[in-house]
Design a protein around this motif. Sequence first.
Motif, PDB file in Angstrom:
ATOM      1  N   VAL A 142     -12.976  -3.482  49.456  1.00  0.00           N
ATOM      2  CA  VAL A 142     -12.845  -4.124  48.033  1.00  0.00           C
ATOM      3  C   VAL A 142     -12.936  -5.520  48.380  1.00  0.00           C
ATOM      4  N   MET A 146     -15.735  -8.202  46.815  1.00  0.00           N
ATOM      5  CA  MET A 146     -15.615  -9.338  46.053  1.00  0.00           C
ATOM      6  C   MET A 146     -15.812 -10.813  46.563  1.00  0.00           C
TER       7      MET A 146
ATOM      8  N   TYR B 295     -18.920  -1.335  42.490  1.00  0.00           N
ATOM      9  CA  TYR B 295     -17.868  -1.717  43.120  1.00  0.00           C
ATOM     10  C   TYR B 295     -16.691  -2.195  42.316  1.00  0.00           C
ATOM     11  N   ILE B 296     -16.981  -3.015  41.253  1.00  0.00           N
ATOM     12  CA  ILE B 296     -16.058  -3.539  40.521  1.00  0.00           C
ATOM     13  C   ILE B 296     -15.301  -2.156  39.732  1.00  0.00           C
ATOM     14  N   ALA B 299     -13.036  -1.125  41.980  1.00  0.00           N
ATOM     15  CA  ALA B 299     -11.666  -1.903  42.051  1.00  0.00           C
ATOM     16  C   ALA B 299     -10.845  -1.915  40.891  1.00  0.00           C
ATOM     17  N   PHE B 318     -11.553  -6.983  33.404  1.00  0.00           N
ATOM     18  CA  PHE B 318     -12.962  -7.148  34.147  1.00  0.00           C
ATOM     19  C   PHE B 318     -13.839  -7.607  32.977  1.00  0.00           C
ATOM     20  N   TYR B 390     -14.565 -11.446  39.927  1.00  0.00           N
ATOM     21  CA  TYR B 390     -14.109 -11.249  41.325  1.00  0.00           C
ATOM     22  C   TYR B 390     -12.962 -11.791  41.814  1.00  0.00           C
ATOM     23  N   THR B 393     -10.061 -10.031  40.451  1.00  0.00           N
ATOM     24  CA  THR B 393      -9.875  -8.648  41.233  1.00  0.00           C
ATOM     25  C   THR B 393      -9.291  -8.808  42.154  1.00  0.00           C
ATOM     26  N   LEU B 394      -9.592 -10.051  42.998  1.00  0.00           N
ATOM     27  CA  LEU B 394      -8.821 -10.171  44.313  1.00  0.00           C
ATOM     28  C   LEU B 394      -7.283 -10.586  43.986  1.00  0.00           C
TER      29      LEU B 394
END
Lengths: 374, 420
Positions: A142, A146, B295-296, B299, B318, B390, B393-394
């Motif tokens: 992941v 990102m 992908y998000i 996550a 998000f 993003y 998310t991180l």
Amino acid sequence: MKKFDKERLLLAVAGPVIALVSAILLTSVVLIASGKNPFEPYGLMLEQVPYSDVQVLIINQASLYYIAALAVALGFRMNLFNIGVDGQYRLAAMMVAVVGAHVALPAFLQVPLLLLVGALTGAFWAGIAGVLKVTRGVSEVVATIMLNAIATSLIGYLTLRDNFGVLVGDNVTTGVMKESGWVPGIDLGEDVGEIYGLVFLAVALGIGYWIVLNRTRFGFDLRATGESETAAAASGVNAKRMVLTAMLISGAVAGLSGLPLLLGDAHTYSLSFPAGLGFTAIGIALLGRNNPGGIALAALLWAFLEKTSPALDYATPVAYEKEIATIMQGLIVFAVVISYEFVRQWGLRRQQKRVGAELAAQAANNNAKKEVAA
Amino acid sequence: MSTATIAKPQAKQPGKGGRRMSLPVLLLVIAGVLVLTSVVRLISGADGITSTGQMSTALRLAVPIGLAGLGGLWAERAGVVNIGLEGMMILGTWFGAWAGYQWGPWTGVAFGIIGGALGAVLHAIATVTFNVNHIVSGVALNILALGTTRYLSKFTFEDAPQGSSKQSPPIESLGTFDVPGLSDWLNTLNEKHWFLISDIAGLVGGLITNLSPLTVVAVALVPATWYVLWRTSFGLRLRSCGENPVAAESLGVNVYKYKYIAVIISGGFAGLGGAFLSIVASNVYLDGQTAGRGYIGLAAMIFGNWMPGGLALGAGLFGYTDSLNLRGGTTNVHALILLLAILLVFGAAYLAWKKKYVSAVVTLVISAVMFLWYAGTDEVPRQVVSAAPYLVTLLVLSLSAQRLRMPKADGLPYRKGQGK
């Protein structure tokens, strides 16, 4: 052990062969389903190979794929999925282009400096994911995905004309690099083109990869951690440090992967720089079984598909869609992973049978002896 | 496989699913954040950050992410890591548009689901039957889906009126509706810009204004998923395959069957998310429309600790950061930097209270940098806005990852009879 090697060779060859054959068959099915000739496209693509200019294109493209796939393979060898090769490569290429446009050293310093910048940028970007994984437990899958997206934004920001962007024609680029940073290629004549000088870097990296993984303590630790983290830990390997180191090296290699093109031909970074290289590299690393020789063949195959497929669009009398090559690539990856697994299990069964037979023979022998003794 | 090392089961009470926050605490935290947001809005004057329009856009963007996340949840609860969600979504966008422009939007939705499920069948064959590494298979599926849809577009959309090889002809809309009376009232309330009341009005108003029927379906699927997975025997069996397939097998559960069902449902959800993108969010299929939402979604699911509620929260977060891209992003994100800085001060205080002084100081320094950034500029560069989802998310994952607990056998290979 000698006898065993033949067995291993058989298994190693069986996987890719089964995969390629089934991928080709499946692609033909797709072609039939869309009402096309199921075999002619392969012929058309193969006809391109004898042309030297196409050969040069294939070799140049393969060198980029090869380096990127080595970066992916390094991670794979210890069960790390560096899906961020794409972001690392693009960011590194851009940084190298910027440094190359603003620093002018003599060539024997400039080129190493640029290589170093590329490797460090890639390592830095991959290192973020590595640090997050070992300190915070964030899945590198992941995190690197990102970071790919963030790299896109970061590149967009840095190439703004307020920062490092330079307008060349209608394209925003990073400006043309100083000539001392250009790596001369092997010129094969006017119509044929040049083979990038850094193709040799790809070769060197491949040899380095093999030596490090198979002939050094570090490589052994890395492979051991990949096979079994607990076993490696028990033998004194610091798994966290291995994860971080592997991620950094993988990122450094990824950072180099765009340089054959950048230093050999483009000499500037713009949005037309190929994107998606890192994702392609995943398929190539899988096809090559993470083995430097295998990856080289896979990279050449991929470059062949990519550089000969445009001819399909212009084929006469019937044109084919060049996207068929992309479908073929996807099918190859699928076929590869399934056939490898299939062959592995088949090999295991063969081995079990043979060992079983040997044991049975031994047991029979023992029984016979006992009867004699009695 | 690597995801298997995300969170070693360190939670002392795995029975509780690793959740440490009780419901009242969670509500209190949410209320606190809302109050803070309101304060920040008043200080910065960026009224957009809680406007009805912003919230409505956020919901529309959150739905595909949430659907992808739900898809991931179904697969991973049965022990199959599904990074192929992106590819299944791509198939969903294409099939949805292809059927949608010919036979109407609802048929398109159905075909989108089927398209995603078809991709999932491939993933299931590779991972369940052949025990291929789940991430590898997922990546392969993503490549294949991209190639297939591009190839198919050449035969279908290129020849259609108003279509091209990268775009489908327009699809009829599913229509939208407001909740009569309430929507207007909340909107007026929101425009008064009162402290807190207007913010809540904006939040609630955004959730009930300009709704697509498919949004309602998608939101309803969150509790439905929870009910099926946690309150039915079918769900119990499915989850047992993700926690301990050998034990499940010993109790007579057909693990292969449940994994197949779970992965196919997962693909259906992702396909639905894709169809939402091409039919509701825009009215055409575009090449590259999913833009990594699969992908998000994955996550968001990890952020939500493999639970439907947390996942919905993640998807909302998000969706919100993504919506800033479309509506006055540069000033709004600038205001949110202040919010983040204040939140980090609270975080530092909490860490200091827990006697983790080093982390507290680091957090405080980051917070100070944020304050300086806020004070020294009027707006952020566009690129920060586009990177915001993003980055968030991180950030969120790095703050929460160690408290998460994934299904125990998630991503691990399983062979029938391996426990004997």
